[in-house]
Design a protein around this motif. Sequence first.
Motif, short mmCIF file in Angstrom:
data_model
loop_
_atom_site.label_atom_id
_atom_site.label_comp_id
_atom_site.label_asym_id
_atom_site.label_seq_id
_atom_site.Cartn_x
_atom_site.Cartn_y
_atom_site.Cartn_z
N ALA A 157 0.87 -1.18 0.00
CA ALA A 157 0.00 0.00 0.00
C ALA A 157 0.91 1.22 0.00
O ALA A 157 1.62 1.46 0.98
N LEU A 158 0.91 1.96 -1.09
CA LEU A 158 1.79 3.13 -1.22
C LEU A 158 0.95 4.39 -1.03
O LEU A 158 0.08 4.70 -1.85
N ILE A 159 1.20 5.10 0.06
CA ILE A 159 0.43 6.30 0.39
C ILE A 159 1.14 7.52 -0.18
O ILE A 159 2.31 7.76 0.13
N ALA A 160 0.43 8.28 -1.00
CA ALA A 160 1.01 9.45 -1.67
C ALA A 160 0.38 10.73 -1.13
O ALA A 160 -0.39 10.72 -0.17
N SER A 161 0.71 11.81 -1.79
CA SER A 161 0.17 13.12 -1.42
C SER A 161 -1.32 13.20 -1.73
O SER A 161 -1.78 12.74 -2.77
N ALA A 162 -2.06 13.80 -0.80
CA ALA A 162 -3.48 14.06 -1.05
C ALA A 162 -3.69 15.45 -1.65
O ALA A 162 -4.79 15.80 -2.04
N TYR A 167 -6.63 11.28 5.08
CA TYR A 167 -5.70 10.35 5.71
C TYR A 167 -6.33 9.64 6.90
O TYR A 167 -6.04 8.46 7.15
N LEU A 168 -7.22 10.32 7.62
CA LEU A 168 -7.91 9.67 8.73
C LEU A 168 -8.76 8.51 8.20
O LEU A 168 -8.74 7.40 8.75
N GLY A 169 -9.51 8.76 7.13
CA GLY A 169 -10.33 7.70 6.55
C GLY A 169 -9.50 6.53 6.05
O GLY A 169 -9.86 5.36 6.25
N LEU A 170 -8.38 6.84 5.41
CA LEU A 170 -7.52 5.77 4.89
C LEU A 170 -6.95 4.93 6.03
O LEU A 170 -6.96 3.69 5.97
N MET A 171 -6.42 5.57 7.07
CA MET A 171 -5.80 4.81 8.16
C MET A 171 -6.83 3.97 8.92
O MET A 171 -6.53 2.85 9.36
N LEU A 172 -8.04 4.48 9.06
CA LEU A 172 -9.10 3.68 9.70
C LEU A 172 -9.43 2.46 8.83
O LEU A 172 -9.65 1.36 9.34
N GLU A 173 -9.44 2.65 7.52
CA GLU A 173 -9.69 1.53 6.60
C GLU A 173 -8.59 0.47 6.71
O GLU A 173 -8.86 -0.73 6.79
N LEU A 174 -7.33 0.92 6.73
CA LEU A 174 -6.22 -0.03 6.84
C LEU A 174 -6.19 -0.71 8.20
O LEU A 174 -5.79 -1.88 8.31
N ALA A 175 -6.60 -0.01 9.25
CA ALA A 175 -6.67 -0.62 10.58
C ALA A 175 -7.73 -1.71 10.62
O ALA A 175 -7.60 -2.70 11.36
N ARG A 176 -8.77 -1.54 9.81
CA ARG A 176 -9.88 -2.49 9.80
C ARG A 176 -9.47 -3.83 9.18
O ARG A 176 -9.73 -4.89 9.73
N ASP A 177 -8.82 -3.79 8.01
CA ASP A 177 -8.54 -5.06 7.33
C ASP A 177 -7.26 -5.03 6.50
O ASP A 177 -7.07 -5.86 5.61
N GLY A 178 -6.36 -4.09 6.77
CA GLY A 178 -5.17 -3.94 5.95
C GLY A 178 -4.29 -5.18 5.90
O GLY A 178 -3.67 -5.47 4.88
N GLU A 179 -4.24 -5.94 7.01
CA GLU A 179 -3.36 -7.11 7.05
C GLU A 179 -3.80 -8.21 6.10
O GLU A 179 -3.01 -9.08 5.71
N HIS A 180 -5.08 -8.20 5.69
CA HIS A 180 -5.57 -9.19 4.73
C HIS A 180 -5.29 -8.78 3.29
O HIS A 180 -5.34 -9.62 2.39
N ARG A 181 -5.00 -7.51 3.06
CA ARG A 181 -4.83 -7.00 1.69
C ARG A 181 -3.39 -6.66 1.36
O ARG A 181 -3.01 -6.63 0.18
N PHE A 182 -2.55 -6.40 2.38
CA PHE A 182 -1.19 -5.90 2.13
C PHE A 182 -0.19 -6.60 3.03
O PHE A 182 -0.52 -7.03 4.15
N ASP A 183 1.05 -6.68 2.54
CA ASP A 183 2.16 -7.16 3.35
C ASP A 183 2.81 -6.02 4.12
O ASP A 183 3.44 -6.25 5.16
N LEU A 184 2.69 -4.81 3.60
CA LEU A 184 3.21 -3.64 4.31
C LEU A 184 2.59 -2.37 3.72
O LEU A 184 2.06 -2.39 2.61
N VAL A 185 2.71 -1.30 4.48
CA VAL A 185 2.27 0.04 4.05
C VAL A 185 3.51 0.91 3.93
O VAL A 185 4.33 0.96 4.85
N HIS A 186 3.67 1.58 2.78
CA HIS A 186 4.77 2.53 2.61
C HIS A 186 4.16 3.92 2.53
O HIS A 186 3.53 4.29 1.53
N ASN A 187 4.36 4.70 3.57
CA ASN A 187 3.86 6.07 3.63
C ASN A 187 4.86 7.00 2.95
O ASN A 187 5.94 7.26 3.49
N ASN A 188 4.50 7.48 1.78
CA ASN A 188 5.37 8.37 1.01
C ASN A 188 4.83 9.80 1.04
O ASN A 188 5.23 10.64 0.24
N SER A 189 3.88 10.05 1.97
CA SER A 189 3.30 11.38 2.10
C SER A 189 4.07 12.17 3.14
O SER A 189 4.98 11.66 3.79
#
Length: 355
Positions: free
Chosen positions: A7-12, A88-110
């Motif tokens: 999961a690559l997080i970019a600029s909003a 970013y709040l919405g995204l992080m809440l989404e990843l907290a909910r089920d991110g481990e089932h969809r991704f091996d890691l999160v790379h915050n590039n923001s």
Amino acid sequence: MSGLRVALIASARFPIIEPFAGGLEAHTWGLAHALRQRGHHVELFAAPGSDPALGARELPVRRVVLSAAARADASMPSTMWMAEHHAYLGLMLELARDGEHRFDLVHNNSLHYLPVAMASALRVPVVTTLHTPPTPWLESAIRAQDTCPVTFTAVSRFTAGAWRPTVPAAHVVRNGIDTDFWTPGPGGGGLVWSGRLVPEKGPHHAIGAARAAGVPLRIAGPVSDPAYYEDMIVPLLGDDVRYVGHLDRRGLVELIGSAAAALVTPSWDEPYGLVVAEALACGTPVCGFDRGALSEILTPECGLLAPPGDVAALADLIPRVMRLDRRAARRRAEHFCSLDHTAAAYTDLYREVAR
């Protein structure tokens, strides 16, 4: 280990699409492509209007709709700040909910603080790249935790050093550029300056140095600060100094490759300096101010640096830089500034944290 799910997080704030708003957007675009070429599955979370070829998810995850009472409150920040915070709040809440089932890691590039502040809520490792000198919001997010669970990288030794009091052990992974795309040009008789037209990038200093040296200059980049551009740049334009617009990568390759030297004139401590790497890849030597990480990238064979803000000293260096070997500039880019090296370093780090 096969390809990783990233999961690559970019600029909003700015879309990840050409012509890029700045070096951060250009780097994110290149990194997403390079990681995919290495077999990773990359899902990019970015501002609306980002390149469809990247398959980006829009990063207002949900558009914020505030009540009239909330908007009227004395504490209400700017609309842009609120929209970015909500995204970013919405995204992080989404990843907290089920991110481990969809991704091996999160790379915050923001540059935002919430992916760091909320990393402990995720059940998947988080990597954050430090692209800037320390900022109060991000430093606060790190220091608020007894043990910050984030793995940090920095885009240069200089940036890692600036963050050391807060992040003692950031991995240095330098930004890179695609040296198969940024190819050598023939050079020429004039100078080039590229980047965002803002005070901290100092294009007015480049104009002063070029005029003092008696060498024509072409300027390219987005007018990110219209008041600065109108007050400090437009009055200085003329037959010998031309603004050629906000160019895409192909236009920049042609422009930079046809210059005898590139001027890089930061009025702040440049964390990396992607425009330096782009110039070197085009075979164009660099003449700049010795600020931030520029001295890490340049060697005397491909560029020379003047004391910060010393326009006269910069002008004196220009004739010498124009005589430097273009092949040496290109070799430096291939050995030090390659996007392939960047993607390889991140792949190694990803596999380490994913284990």
